[in-house]
Design an enzyme around this catalytic site. Sequence first.
Site, PDB file in Angstrom:
ATOM      1  N   ASP A 162       0.854  -1.182   0.000  1.00 33.65           N
ATOM      2  CA  ASP A 162       0.000   0.000   0.000  1.00 33.65           C
ATOM      3  C   ASP A 162       0.895   1.239   0.000  1.00 33.65           C
ATOM      4  OD1 ASP A 162      -2.344   1.616   0.431  1.00 33.65           O
ATOM      5  OD2 ASP A 162      -1.780   1.726   2.540  1.00 33.65           O
TER       6      ASP A 162
ATOM      7  N   ASP B   5      -0.361   5.049   0.839  1.00 30.60           N
ATOM      8  CA  ASP B   5      -0.660   6.093   1.825  1.00 30.60           C
ATOM      9  C   ASP B   5      -0.585   5.550   3.244  1.00 30.60           C
ATOM     10  OD1 ASP B   5      -3.006   8.305   0.157  1.00 30.60           O
ATOM     11  OD2 ASP B   5      -1.320   7.181  -0.646  1.00 30.60           O
TER      12      ASP B   5
END
Length: 294
Positions: free
Chosen positions: A86, A88
């Site tokens: 991922d 963010d």
Amino acid sequence: MKSVATFVAGQGASLGEAAVRRALQGASIAAFALDWLAPELACDAFFDSDDLDASRAGLQLALAAAPIDVIVQPVDGRRKKLLVADMDSTMIEQECIDELAGLIGIRDRISIITERAMAGELNFETALRERVALLAGVTLDQIETLVTRITLTPGARALVQTMRAHGAHTALVTGGFTPFTEPVAARIGFHETFANRLEIVDRALTGVVKDPVQGRAGKRAALAGLRERLGLPHEATLAIGDGANDLDMLREAGLGVAYHAKPKVAEAAHARVDHADLSALLYAQGYRKADFIA
């Protein structure tokens, strides 16, 4: 089953042999060997276990009051050949959609929606479309300036560069947006990216996310597709994320790690890193500090 518990000190903390042995004793684990991967930072404890879930739970309980993470897994297959991550609040320290909102003075309004979506309280796709609609009019010039202020999570570049140097494939798999993912991926060194695309007219956002939306199902599909394309077994894959939209991806991986994650995610993942930086994922694979490539 020959198993390994990798103990990693949190950022700014130190790890001693006494703390490792207390945790092992508290979890009723008889380790037959300790191997220090980095002095006062990371240590492998090798043991035999017929129930890794129980061993993991016992060690986490024994370390509950200490700034120490522990990752428990089989020894065989711990060195991974695929990393999906991922972006963010995982590979970078910001939530990009919240940063975009800050450009037009609605950060608080959007941050509340982001927090609820990452905690699993809202449908990710619906929440994403709702937030992006509020960003209509933000320009590419503004975004390009914002990108220069993005900061990498400690250990992010070392994780990717070290795994790449040892033959692993790396992919940034995110519900974020291509104007951010492409420069971030280049800075860190990912092979490829999977991200959402924003509709742009006359160098400004229209407030629309293009289909298909890269969400929870899309992240899992990206990992599965990469694994198939590369001809890798399930156990050769590593995924890391922090939000509810990462859960299916984490479960699909041979080792799914919740990084400084929301409680629901941390409880459901194979492993959790609550205190250390991203270099913990290298120690978990048996890399030594001297192996790291910055």
